[in-house]
Design a protein around this motif. Sequence first.
Motif, PDB file in Angstrom:
ATOM      1  N   ARG A  20       0.838  -1.203   0.000  1.00 16.98           N
ATOM      2  CA  ARG A  20       0.000   0.000   0.000  1.00 16.98           C
ATOM      3  C   ARG A  20       0.872   1.250   0.000  1.00 16.98           C
ATOM      4  N   GLU A  21       1.971   1.222   0.770  1.00 19.34           N
ATOM      5  CA  GLU A  21       2.858   2.381   0.844  1.00 19.34           C
ATOM      6  C   GLU A  21       3.452   2.689  -0.532  1.00 19.34           C
ATOM      7  N   LEU A  26       2.774   6.092  -6.214  1.00 22.51           N
ATOM      8  CA  LEU A  26       2.771   5.925  -7.672  1.00 22.51           C
ATOM      9  C   LEU A  26       2.011   7.041  -8.376  1.00 22.51           C
ATOM     10  N   ASP A  27       2.443   7.351  -9.601  1.00 21.22           N
ATOM     11  CA  ASP A  27       1.723   8.295 -10.433  1.00 21.22           C
ATOM     12  C   ASP A  27       0.510   7.602 -11.053  1.00 21.22           C
ATOM     13  N   VAL A  28      -0.387   8.376 -11.662  1.00 23.83           N
ATOM     14  CA  VAL A  28      -1.645   7.838 -12.158  1.00 23.83           C
ATOM     15  C   VAL A  28      -1.430   6.834 -13.296  1.00 23.83           C
ATOM     16  N   PRO A 105      -1.480  -7.223  -7.403  1.00 28.28           N
ATOM     17  CA  PRO A 105      -2.381  -6.332  -6.665  1.00 28.28           C
ATOM     18  C   PRO A 105      -3.803  -6.381  -7.198  1.00 28.28           C
ATOM     19  N   HIS A 106      -4.753  -6.511  -6.292  1.00 21.68           N
ATOM     20  CA  HIS A 106      -6.169  -6.391  -6.640  1.00 21.68           C
ATOM     21  C   HIS A 106      -6.628  -5.072  -6.016  1.00 21.68           C
ATOM     22  N   PRO A 107      -6.697  -4.012  -6.805  1.00 15.66           N
ATOM     23  CA  PRO A 107      -6.942  -2.678  -6.247  1.00 15.66           C
ATOM     24  C   PRO A 107      -8.148  -2.568  -5.322  1.00 15.66           C
ATOM     25  N   GLN A 109      -9.974  -5.298  -3.822  1.00 15.86           N
ATOM     26  CA  GLN A 109      -9.938  -6.266  -2.731  1.00 15.86           C
ATOM     27  C   GLN A 109      -8.922  -5.867  -1.662  1.00 15.86           C
ATOM     28  N   GLN A 110      -7.825  -5.250  -2.095  1.00 14.75           N
ATOM     29  CA  GLN A 110      -6.773  -4.875  -1.151  1.00 14.75           C
ATOM     30  C   GLN A 110      -6.888  -3.429  -0.682  1.00 14.75           C
ATOM     31  N   GLY A 111      -7.970  -2.766  -1.094  1.00 14.30           N
ATOM     32  CA  GLY A 111      -8.215  -1.410  -0.626  1.00 14.30           C
ATOM     33  C   GLY A 111      -7.270  -0.362  -1.177  1.00 14.30           C
ATOM     34  N   LEU A 112      -6.659  -0.643  -2.318  1.00 17.21           N
ATOM     35  CA  LEU A 112      -5.743   0.320  -2.923  1.00 17.21           C
ATOM     36  C   LEU A 112      -6.505   1.452  -3.604  1.00 17.21           C
ATOM     37  N   MET A 113      -7.715   1.174  -4.036  1.00 14.59           N
ATOM     38  CA  MET A 113      -8.566   2.212  -4.604  1.00 14.59           C
ATOM     39  C   MET A 113     -10.015   1.902  -4.266  1.00 14.59           C
ATOM     40  N   THR A 114     -10.836   2.915  -4.327  1.00 13.75           N
ATOM     41  CA  THR A 114     -12.257   2.741  -4.040  1.00 13.75           C
ATOM     42  C   THR A 114     -12.991   2.312  -5.308  1.00 13.75           C
ATOM     43  N   ARG A 115     -14.238   1.881  -5.126  1.00  9.59           N
ATOM     44  CA  ARG A 115     -15.062   1.508  -6.271  1.00  9.59           C
ATOM     45  C   ARG A 115     -15.230   2.695  -7.215  1.00  9.59           C
ATOM     46  N   LYS A 116     -15.407   3.903  -6.647  1.00 10.58           N
ATOM     47  CA  LYS A 116     -15.569   5.110  -7.462  1.00 10.58           C
ATOM     48  C   LYS A 116     -14.317   5.376  -8.286  1.00 10.58           C
ATOM     49  N   GLN A 117     -13.158   5.191  -7.683  1.00 10.19           N
ATOM     50  CA  GLN A 117     -11.913   5.425  -8.407  1.00 10.19           C
ATOM     51  C   GLN A 117     -11.741   4.426  -9.546  1.00 10.19           C
ATOM     52  N   LEU A 118     -12.057   3.157  -9.283  1.00  8.61           N
ATOM     53  CA  LEU A 118     -11.937   2.161 -10.342  1.00  8.61           C
ATOM     54  C   LEU A 118     -12.916   2.462 -11.469  1.00  8.61           C
ATOM     55  N   LEU A 119     -14.131   2.866 -11.113  1.00  3.46           N
ATOM     56  CA  LEU A 119     -15.109   3.216 -12.144  1.00  3.46           C
ATOM     57  C   LEU A 119     -14.664   4.422 -12.962  1.00  3.46           C
TER      58      LEU A 119
END
Length: 335
Positions: A20-21, A26-28, A105-107, A109-119
Motif C-alpha cells: 500500500r505504501e 505511484l503516479d496515475v 495487486p487487486h486494487p 480487494q486490497q483497498g488500494l482504490m475505491t469503487r468510485k476510483q476504479l469506475l
Amino acid sequence: MSVNVGMWMKALQVIPRITREEWEKLDVISRWLISTRAAVLIMTFTSATIGGLLAARDGKFNLVLWLLVALGLVLAHALNNLLNDLTDYERGIDENNYFRAQYGPHPLQQGLMTRKQLLTYAAVTGALALAAGLYLVFLRGWLALVLLALGAFFVFFYTYPLKYIGLGEAAVLLVWGPLMIGGSYFVITGEWSWMAVLAGLPYALGPTTVIYGKHIDKLDADRQKGVRTLPVIIGEKAARASVRVMIVLMYALVAVLVLVGYFTPAMLIVFFALRYLPETWKMLGSPRPSEPPAERKDIWPLWFVAANFYHNRVYGMLFLLGLIADAILRNILLK
C-alpha cells in the motif's frame, strides 16, 4: 507524486507485487498500468499488429488506421480487465485470498482504490476506446459497427456470465482471432478476409492457452466459488491435454499455410520458439503442484499460465518477425 517511468516499464513486463505504501507513491499512469494488468495487453497489441502486417503484405497498410485500431483494442482489453476485477469483487469471488489477489495487486480487494476510483479509470479507458471505435465505424460502415458491438459484448459479458458457464475460453479464441486480427485487417484495408482470419488463428491459439492455463491454475478455487470455467467442467487432466493440442496447432497451422503457398517459408521462423517449449510441455504433463517448487517460487501461484504466457510471448515475437519478412519477400516477388 513523481512520474515513475521505471514502474511503467516493469508493469508492461510483469504484474508487480506492491505494498500500500508503494501504491500511494505511484503516479496515475503507473496505477492504471497495474490496475489493468498491462503486462497481458501485449497479446492484444500483437493481434492488432498481425492484422496490420497482413494488410501490409497485401499492399494495403495504413499507419493511422492501424494506430487507431491498435489503441482501441488495447484500451478495450484494459477496460475488460478493470470490469473483470469489479464484477468478481462485487460477486464476492475475490474474497478469502482468492487466486486473483495472490499473483498481483487487486486494487479493490486490497483497498488500494475505491469503487468510485476504479469506475473512473474504467470510464476514461472506455470512453477513449469508444471514441476510436466510433471513428472507425464512421469510416468503414456497418461491418465495423457489428465488430464494435461484438467487442463491447465480450468486454461486458466475458467475466459474467461467459466465464462462469465454460464459454470464456472459446470467447478468447474468437476475440483474439476473428475479432481482433480479422477486424484489424478489415479496418485498415476496407475489406473482410477469411484468409486473414485463418492466417491469424495460429497466434490466436496462444492467448487461448494462456487463459486456459490460468483457469487450470485456479481450478480448485473456481470450483469452490461456483465459477464453472471449461477446466472445471472437463477436469485438469483433459484441460492440460487440450492446451498441448492447441500448442501443436500453433505450429501445424503455420506449416500448412506455408505448404499451400499463403505464407512464404519466412514464417517458419516461428519454429525457433520450440526451443522454449520443453519446460512448458513438461509442466503440462503433470498436475499442478500443491506447493511451489523451490526453484520456481518466483512465479507462484502462477504455474501453467506463467509457462504458457512465456511461450506465447516468444512465439508471438517470432510470428511478427516472420510476417514482416513475409511481407517484404512477397512484395519483392510480386514486383
